[in-house]
Write an enzyme that holds these catalytic residues in place. Structure first.
Site, mmCIF file in Angstrom:
data_model
loop_
_atom_site.group_PDB
_atom_site.id
_atom_site.type_symbol
_atom_site.label_atom_id
_atom_site.label_comp_id
_atom_site.label_asym_id
_atom_site.label_seq_id
_atom_site.Cartn_x
_atom_site.Cartn_y
_atom_site.Cartn_z
ATOM 1 N N HIS A 186 0.506 -1.011 -0.070
ATOM 2 C CA HIS A 186 -0.178 0.014 0.151
ATOM 3 C C HIS A 186 0.946 1.422 -0.045
ATOM 4 C CE1 HIS A 186 0.557 1.816 4.038
ATOM 5 N NE2 HIS A 186 0.952 0.485 4.273
ATOM 6 N N CYS A 187 0.339 2.340 -0.266
ATOM 7 C CA CYS A 187 0.545 3.670 -0.199
ATOM 8 C C CYS A 187 0.033 4.742 0.454
ATOM 9 C CB CYS A 187 1.375 4.157 -1.771
ATOM 10 S SG CYS A 187 -0.055 4.357 -2.895
ATOM 11 N N THR A 188 -0.268 6.006 0.204
ATOM 12 C CA THR A 188 -1.137 6.560 0.797
ATOM 13 C C THR A 188 -2.510 6.545 0.373
ATOM 14 O OG1 THR A 188 0.417 8.389 1.768
ATOM 15 C CG2 THR A 188 -1.857 9.233 1.411
#
Length: 249
Positions: free
Chosen positions: A141-143
């Site tokens: 995941h990222c933001t």
């Protein structure tokens, strides 16, 4: 935590855009397997019960693609979870997308092209972690779960033999799923003194952008197999990636 009927979207109160990459048709008549690889937006608001629910559902590895500053502002709760292996790889480190504002009609596509060209070692690190992960689901995941996460997902689905229309569909699903967080991201950018108009351009999620990135993989890098070889992934690692997505656990 509830799961949509098609099993793709996991509805969590503390995280948006948490999706399973299972169920996509692959070349030869097969499909990607459920419960093997998940993609998501930031996990920092997950409640303790949701952490345990994910672990109980088979989550064994989390790969956080955010920058160090993002991690500092919104720590990942899995970094302190003894039952889930946690890894941090800043996939877009040292890239400055807002510097592209005004230079092109699609700054996101330009960002993706630059990332593919300049961040090969980090792409390789993430893909190696996924290939070598222990039994259980891998979540990256990222933001927002859109750009860094989207590129990793696209590469994985290409390796699995998923056709491009489905890859573009997977990318575009993020748009409506992250709608509730967009204004929060904009206000955060405003508070940091960033170019808000330019920042809004980075929040788009048009299929044409990912399509352009896939074309770039072909025209500038010789296709996904050649790209993976160029960034240092041996054939056996690519085979393990393929197997993780396509073979039952």
């Amino acid at each position: 935590m509830t799961i949509q009927p098609d099993q793709r979207l996991l509805r969590l109160s503390g995280a948006l855009n948490v999706r399973d990459l299972g169920g996509y048709a692959t070349a030869g008549g097969g499909s990607t397997q459920w419960g093997r690889v998940l993609r998501a937006a930031s996990l920092h608001r997950l409640e303790a019960a949701e952490l345990e629910a994910l672990a109980g559902r088979g989550l064994a590895t989390v790969i956080d693609l955010r920058r160090a500053g993002e991690l500092h502002e919104a720590p990942n709760p899995f970094s302190r979870h003894g039952g889930v292996a946690y890894h941090h790889v800043s996939l877009f480190d040292r890239l400055a997308p807002l510097e592209l504002v005004g230079s092109s009609d699609n700054i996101l596509l330009d960002l993706y092209k630059i990332a593919l060209r300049e961040r090969g070692p980090e792409f390789a690190q993430v893909l190696n972690l996924i290939a070598d992960a222990p039994d259980g689901a891998v979540l990256f995941h990222c933001t927002a779960g859109k750009d860094r996460t989207g590129l990793i997902a696209a590469i994985l689905l290409l390796v699995a033999g998923v056709d491009r229309d489905q890859i573009l569909e997977d990318y575009a699903m993020t748009g409506p799923l992250i709608a509730p967080m967009l204004e929060e991201l904009v206000e955060h950018a405003r508070a940091k003194g960033l170019n808000v108009d330019g920042f809004r351009q980075l929040l788009a999620c048009e299929p044409a952008t990912m399509e352009g990135a896939l074309v770039e993989l072909d025209t500038a890098h010789g296709g996904v197999e050649a790209y993976l070889a160029a960034i240092g992934l041996p054939d056996r690692t690519v085979e393990r990636l393929h197997d993780r997505l396509t073979l039952p656990a």
